[in-house]
Design an enzyme around this catalytic site. Structure first.
Site, short mmCIF file in Angstrom:
data_model
loop_
_atom_site.label_atom_id
_atom_site.label_comp_id
_atom_site.label_asym_id
_atom_site.label_seq_id
_atom_site.Cartn_x
_atom_site.Cartn_y
_atom_site.Cartn_z
N LEU A 184 1.02 -1.20 -0.02
CA LEU A 184 -0.04 0.09 -0.02
C LEU A 184 0.97 1.32 0.03
O LEU A 184 1.92 1.10 0.59
CB LEU A 184 -0.75 -0.10 1.06
CG LEU A 184 -1.98 -0.87 1.33
CD1 LEU A 184 -2.60 -1.14 2.76
CD2 LEU A 184 -2.95 -1.16 0.23
N ASP A 185 0.57 2.15 -0.70
CA ASP A 185 1.28 3.48 -0.90
C ASP A 185 1.42 4.03 0.59
O ASP A 185 0.53 3.68 1.54
CB ASP A 185 0.91 4.51 -1.81
CG ASP A 185 0.96 4.27 -3.26
OD1 ASP A 185 1.87 2.99 -3.64
OD2 ASP A 185 0.33 4.66 -4.06
#
Length: 184
Positions: free
Chosen positions: A103-104
């Protein structure tokens, strides 16, 4: 800002923010409620939602990198994993042990990590085959033209800030597959 919003008045009249006091004026202000300070998330905020011998499912807070990125020298979720779930350190890619997807930094959510090689291979297969359903929720501000729709802009790394950005249709970037387009 408080002057512009009329919360501070001179002689009971609103004035411009650049108004100069002459002396002898009465300054009245409404109680200004300070916004609470928001403490940035730390690796201490990572939570284990589920864990067995094969996998762990984590809640990653916004602001935390999953793995090191170019030009960053901060602790990442990989550091947290090495300390809290050391079984992940010898699974999968040596640069991103245990990490099957990511996930960013600016995204919070659920992250699945593998603790065994077999689990890593199985998770990699189901993610690549798109057998795992991912749901994203976005918070937007301003006026949105439609209540629902499909976003199909290509994405690429922004020119400033290193974040991913949606690029107008004529821009070059990574196109998402039609089946990946999400209802807004």
């Amino acid at each position: 800002k408080a002057i512009t919003e009329g919360k501070i008045r001179v002689n009971n009249k609103t004035v411009a923010p650049h108004y100069f006091l002459k002396g002898g004026e009465e300054i009245v202000f409404d109680a200004i409620q300070e916004e609470p300070l928001v403490t940035p998330p730390t690796l201490k905020d990572v939570r284990i939602l589920f864990e067995d011998d094969e996998i762990a499912i984590l809640e990653k807070p916004i602001g935390i990198l999953v793995h090191p990125a170019d030009g960053t020298h901060e602790h990442t979720l990989l550091d947290w994993l090495a300390e809290h779930i050391p079984a992940t350190t010898h699974v999968g890619n040596p640069l991103r042990p245990g990490i099957v997807h990511r996930l960013d930094r600016d995204v919070s959510g659920v992250l699945v990590v593998a603790k065994k090689k077999e689990a890593f291979a199985d998770l990699q297969r189901v993610f690549q085959a798109r057998e795992i359903e991912k749901k994203y929720v976005a918070i937007v501000s301003g006026n949105v033209a439609q209540d629902t729709g499909v976003i199909t802009f290509p994405i690429r790394r922004a020119k400033t800030g290193g974040r991913m950005a949606a690029i107008p249709r004529q821009g070059k970037g990574k196109n998402i597959r039609d089946e990946d387009a999400r209802q807004a």
